[in-house]
Design a protein around this motif. Structure first.
Motif, PDB file in Angstrom:
ATOM      1  N   LYS A 137      45.854  30.930  29.119  1.00  0.00           N
ATOM      2  CA  LYS A 137      47.279  30.971  29.455  1.00  0.00           C
ATOM      3  C   LYS A 137      47.955  29.635  29.128  1.00  0.00           C
ATOM      4  O   LYS A 137      49.047  29.598  28.565  1.00  0.00           O
ATOM      5  N   GLY A 138      47.288  28.533  29.461  1.00  0.00           N
ATOM      6  CA  GLY A 138      47.861  27.205  29.211  1.00  0.00           C
ATOM      7  C   GLY A 138      47.861  26.821  27.743  1.00  0.00           C
ATOM      8  O   GLY A 138      48.716  26.062  27.293  1.00  0.00           O
ATOM      9  N   ALA A 139      46.903  27.323  26.978  1.00  0.00           N
ATOM     10  CA  ALA A 139      46.815  26.970  25.568  1.00  0.00           C
ATOM     11  C   ALA A 139      47.844  27.732  24.744  1.00  0.00           C
ATOM     12  O   ALA A 139      48.346  27.217  23.746  1.00  0.00           O
ATOM     13  N   ARG A 177      44.232  27.954  19.609  1.00  0.00           N
ATOM     14  CA  ARG A 177      44.454  26.679  20.294  1.00  0.00           C
ATOM     15  C   ARG A 177      43.451  26.513  21.428  1.00  0.00           C
ATOM     16  O   ARG A 177      42.947  25.433  21.662  1.00  0.00           O
ATOM     17  N   TRP A 178      43.158  27.596  22.148  1.00  0.00           N
ATOM     18  CA  TRP A 178      42.200  27.548  23.249  1.00  0.00           C
ATOM     19  C   TRP A 178      40.811  27.172  22.747  1.00  0.00           C
ATOM     20  O   TRP A 178      40.135  26.327  23.333  1.00  0.00           O
ATOM     21  N   LEU A 196      36.391  23.278  22.071  1.00  0.00           N
ATOM     22  CA  LEU A 196      35.300  22.850  21.197  1.00  0.00           C
ATOM     23  C   LEU A 196      35.556  21.555  20.434  1.00  0.00           C
ATOM     24  O   LEU A 196      34.614  20.804  20.183  1.00  0.00           O
ATOM     25  N   LEU A 197      36.774  21.263  20.045  1.00  0.00           N
ATOM     26  CA  LEU A 197      36.991  20.154  19.119  1.00  0.00           C
ATOM     27  C   LEU A 197      38.024  19.124  19.550  1.00  0.00           C
ATOM     28  O   LEU A 197      38.196  18.122  18.857  1.00  0.00           O
ATOM     29  N   TRP A 255      40.395  25.895  12.952  1.00  0.00           N
ATOM     30  CA  TRP A 255      40.311  24.831  13.950  1.00  0.00           C
ATOM     31  C   TRP A 255      40.760  23.472  13.466  1.00  0.00           C
ATOM     32  O   TRP A 255      41.267  22.691  14.237  1.00  0.00           O
ATOM     33  N   CYS A 256      40.549  23.150  12.225  1.00  0.00           N
ATOM     34  CA  CYS A 256      40.839  21.789  11.771  1.00  0.00           C
ATOM     35  C   CYS A 256      42.258  21.613  11.272  1.00  0.00           C
ATOM     36  O   CYS A 256      42.593  20.584  10.740  1.00  0.00           O
ATOM     37  N   ARG A 257      43.070  22.605  11.442  1.00  0.00           N
ATOM     38  CA  ARG A 257      44.478  22.419  11.116  1.00  0.00           C
ATOM     39  C   ARG A 257      45.092  21.489  12.134  1.00  0.00           C
ATOM     40  O   ARG A 257      44.546  21.248  13.185  1.00  0.00           O
TER      41      ARG A 257
END
Length: 109
Positions: free
Chosen positions: A23-25, A30-31, A36-37, A102-104
């Motif tokens: 919910k927050g992400a 994004r979550w 993870l990163l 993820w790496c964007r």
């Protein structure tokens, strides 16, 4: 630990950082990035993954050295092959997943 998954807390439970909840992400991508990163959030798996990749790199260096020692390599040739396949899989999937989402830049989520 209370036996519950740290990734899927109950609605009424509080997680250390608000962006560690779906919910927050705001989005699943994004979550996942936050869990993870994202090195700026405490309590996620960033340091665990970073150490695991570093240990895998070091293990690959040892494997490379021992593959050139016939007394060590020949009895364990099948295990070396399996380790090579797993390592190639991990090191191939990591950049693939980064390029995929993820790496964007976090702003593009």
């Amino acid at each position: 630990m209370n036996g519950r998954s740290p990734v899927a807390p109950d609605e009424d439970e509080e997680v250390g950082h608000p962006e560690l909840t779906l919910k927050g992400a705001g989005s699943v991508r994004r979550w996942l990035y936050n869990w993870l990163l994202n090195s700026e959030i405490e309590g996620n798996y960033f340091h665990f993954i970073e150490r695991w990749i570093a240990l895998l790199i070091i293990a690959n260096l040892f494997s490379l050295v021992f593959e050139h020692v016939p007394a060590v390599y020949q009895p364990y040739a099948n295990w070396f092959h399996v380790f090579d396949l797993v390592s190639v899989g991990v090191f191939t999937s990591t950049p693939s997943s980064c390029f995929g989402s993820w790496c964007r830049s976090p702003r593009s989520f």
